[in-house]
Design a protein around this motif. Structure first.
Motif, short mmCIF file in Angstrom:
data_model
loop_
_atom_site.label_atom_id
_atom_site.label_comp_id
_atom_site.label_asym_id
_atom_site.label_seq_id
_atom_site.Cartn_x
_atom_site.Cartn_y
_atom_site.Cartn_z
N THR A 271 39.67 26.40 46.55
CA THR A 271 41.07 25.62 47.46
C THR A 271 41.45 26.18 47.18
OG1 THR A 271 40.73 24.87 44.72
CG2 THR A 271 39.89 23.29 46.81
N GLU A 272 43.28 26.04 47.14
CA GLU A 272 44.73 26.65 47.40
C GLU A 272 44.57 26.92 45.73
OE1 GLU A 272 46.34 27.69 49.17
OE2 GLU A 272 44.99 27.51 50.93
N ARG A 273 44.35 25.39 45.26
CA ARG A 273 44.39 25.60 43.40
C ARG A 273 43.53 26.60 42.88
NH1 ARG A 273 48.30 24.17 40.20
NH2 ARG A 273 47.75 22.56 40.27
N GLU A 274 42.30 26.95 42.96
CA GLU A 274 41.39 27.58 42.78
C GLU A 274 41.98 29.10 43.34
OE1 GLU A 274 37.21 25.16 42.81
OE2 GLU A 274 37.81 26.42 44.38
N ILE A 275 42.44 29.03 43.81
CA ILE A 275 43.21 30.40 44.45
C ILE A 275 44.31 31.28 43.97
CG2 ILE A 275 43.98 31.81 46.48
CD1 ILE A 275 42.15 30.58 48.15
N GLU A 276 44.81 29.83 43.57
CA GLU A 276 45.78 30.36 42.49
C GLU A 276 45.41 30.78 41.22
OE1 GLU A 276 50.13 27.81 40.55
OE2 GLU A 276 48.70 27.08 42.13
N ILE A 277 44.72 30.07 40.85
CA ILE A 277 44.34 30.55 39.17
C ILE A 277 43.57 31.66 38.92
CG2 ILE A 277 42.36 30.13 37.80
CD1 ILE A 277 42.81 26.84 37.90
N LEU A 278 42.92 32.07 40.88
CA LEU A 278 42.51 33.22 41.16
C LEU A 278 43.48 34.87 40.30
CD1 LEU A 278 39.68 33.13 43.12
CD2 LEU A 278 39.22 34.23 41.42
N GLN A 279 44.40 34.11 40.73
CA GLN A 279 45.76 34.89 41.13
C GLN A 279 45.83 35.46 39.49
OE1 GLN A 279 47.85 36.88 43.82
NE2 GLN A 279 47.59 37.96 41.56
N LEU A 280 46.46 34.58 38.86
CA LEU A 280 46.45 33.77 37.59
C LEU A 280 45.21 34.74 36.69
CD1 LEU A 280 47.74 30.46 36.90
CD2 LEU A 280 49.69 32.47 37.20
N LEU A 281 44.32 34.83 36.80
CA LEU A 281 42.82 35.48 36.47
C LEU A 281 43.62 37.07 36.43
CD1 LEU A 281 40.28 33.44 36.89
CD2 LEU A 281 41.25 33.52 34.59
N SER A 282 43.88 37.20 37.64
CA SER A 282 43.72 38.57 37.66
C SER A 282 45.21 39.16 37.10
CB SER A 282 44.61 38.98 39.16
OG SER A 282 44.79 40.39 39.34
N ASN A 283 46.43 38.46 36.49
CA ASN A 283 47.67 38.55 36.01
C ASN A 283 47.64 38.67 34.50
OD1 ASN A 283 48.68 38.94 38.37
ND2 ASN A 283 50.03 37.00 38.62
N LYS B 61 39.95 40.12 44.91
CA LYS B 61 40.17 41.48 45.30
C LYS B 61 39.52 42.19 47.05
CE LYS B 61 43.28 42.29 41.38
NZ LYS B 61 43.50 42.94 40.33
N GLU B 62 39.03 42.50 46.14
CA GLU B 62 37.53 43.35 47.00
C GLU B 62 37.32 42.52 48.66
OE1 GLU B 62 35.72 45.97 47.36
OE2 GLU B 62 36.79 46.08 45.87
N GLU B 63 37.53 40.91 48.69
CA GLU B 63 37.12 40.23 49.81
C GLU B 63 38.76 39.73 50.11
OE1 GLU B 63 34.86 39.47 50.88
OE2 GLU B 63 33.13 40.40 49.37
N GLY B 64 39.84 40.31 49.68
CA GLY B 64 40.95 39.95 50.38
C GLY B 64 41.42 38.94 49.79
N ILE B 65 40.93 37.81 48.93
CA ILE B 65 41.44 36.17 49.14
C ILE B 65 42.45 36.50 47.64
CG2 ILE B 65 41.12 34.41 47.43
CD1 ILE B 65 37.41 34.98 48.38
N ILE B 66 43.08 37.55 46.62
CA ILE B 66 44.09 37.68 46.01
C ILE B 66 44.07 39.04 46.61
CG2 ILE B 66 43.59 36.44 44.86
CD1 ILE B 66 43.10 37.95 42.27
N GLY B 67 45.48 39.54 45.98
CA GLY B 67 46.14 40.97 46.41
C GLY B 67 45.99 41.73 45.16
N PRO B 68 45.92 42.85 45.74
CA PRO B 68 45.79 44.03 44.46
C PRO B 68 46.03 43.98 42.99
CG PRO B 68 46.81 44.64 46.31
CD PRO B 68 46.45 43.71 46.56
#
Length: 224
Positions: free
Chosen positions: A163-175, A217-224
Motif C-alpha cells: 500500500t502507499e502507507r507501507e511504501i511510505e514506512i519503507l522509505q522512513l525505514l530506509s532513512n 531498493k533493489e526492486e525499485g520500490i523506494i529510491g536509493p
C-alpha cells in the motif's frame, strides 16, 4: 493577416503553401477574406499586426530574427484579440506544444487543402480552436507514453501489493527512523507501525528491516 469586415483580415508569413491555396487567397477565391499584409520574419509580423489590425495571423515556425513560437507569444501578449494559426510540416510537430502554450488557436499542416484552410480560418476567427487529426494523434501519442511509463512503475511497486502507507514506512525505514519516530511523524500508534512493518516483511518475504530496505531498493520500490 486576415481582417473581418463581413470579411476576414489575414496577415501571414508562410514559406510555402500548396499552389491552389496561394491562388485561392491571393486571387480572391474566398470572398470573405482580405489579405492585409505579409511579413518576412516574426519581428516584422509584430509591427504589421499593430499596423493592420488583422483578425487572424497565419504563422510559420522557422523565421529569421524571431521565430514563430516567440512571435506568437508576443502577439498574444500585446494583441490578445488577434487569433494566431500555425502552419507547419510533419518535421516540425515537436513545436506544437510550444506554440499552443504561447497562445496559438490553430495548428495545421501546410499540405492542407485550400478549402479546409479557409474553413479553419473562419472557425478560429469565430472563437474556435483547431488542431488537425494528424497533429492530435501526435500529441496524444506523446501524452500517453509518459503515462504508460508511470503506470508501469506503479505496477512494479504493486507487484508486492504494497500500500502507499507501507511504501511510505519503507522509505522512513530506509532513512533510519525508529518505530517511535515513525509513529510520531505519521500520527499513528507504535503498535500500528509495528503491524505495518510486519505486513511489509510478509509481502517482501524478508525478515528484518535491513533486508526489507535492501530488497525495496533493489526492486525499485523506494529510491536509493
Amino acid at each position: 493577416m486576415y481582417r473581418h469586415m463581413g470579411r476576414n483580415k489575414v496577415h501571414g508569413h508562410i514559406e510555402w503553401l500548396p499552389p491552389a491555396a496561394c491562388h485561392a487567397f491571393w486571387h480572391g477565391g474566398e470572398a470573405d477574406f482580405e489579405i492585409v499584409g505579409v511579413a518576412e520574419h516574426g519581428e516584422k509580423a509584430l509591427n504589421s499586426v499593430e499596423r493592420f489590425e488583422p483578425d487572424v495571423v497565419l504563422m510559420d515556425i522557422h523565421m529569421p530574427v524571431m521565430d514563430g513560437v516567440q512571435a506568437t507569444g508576443e502577439i498574444k501578449k500585446r494583441f490578445p484579440s488577434v487569433k494566431v494559426m500555425i502552419l507547419t510540416t510533419f518535421e516540425e510537430l515537436g513545436y506544437v506544444r510550444e506554440a499552443l502554450a504561447a497562445g496559438a488557436e490553430g495548428y495545421l499542416l501546410k499540405a492542407i487543402h485550400p478549402k479546409d484552410l479557409a474553413a479553419g480560418i473562419r472557425l478560429v476567427h469565430h472563437g474556435g480552436t483547431l488542431i488537425t487529426q494528424e497533429i492530435a494523434k501526435q500529441l496524444i501519442s506523446e501524452w500517453v507514453k509518459p503515462h504508460e511509463s508511470i503506470k508501469e512503475e506503479k505496477n512494479q511497486k504493486n507487484s508486492f501489493r504494497l500500500t502507499e502507507r507501507e511504501i511510505e514506512i519503507l522509505q522512513l525505514l530506509s532513512n533510519g527512523y525508529s518505530n517511535k519516530e515513525m509513529a510520531r511523524k505519521l500520527y499513528l500508534t507504535e503498535g500500528t507501525v509495528k503491524n505495518y512493518i510486519s505486513n511489509i516483511y510478509s509481502k517482501l518475504e524478508v525478515t528484518g528491516r535491513h533486508k526489507a530496505v535492501y530488497k525495496a531498493k533493489e526492486e525499485g520500490i523506494i529510491g536509493p
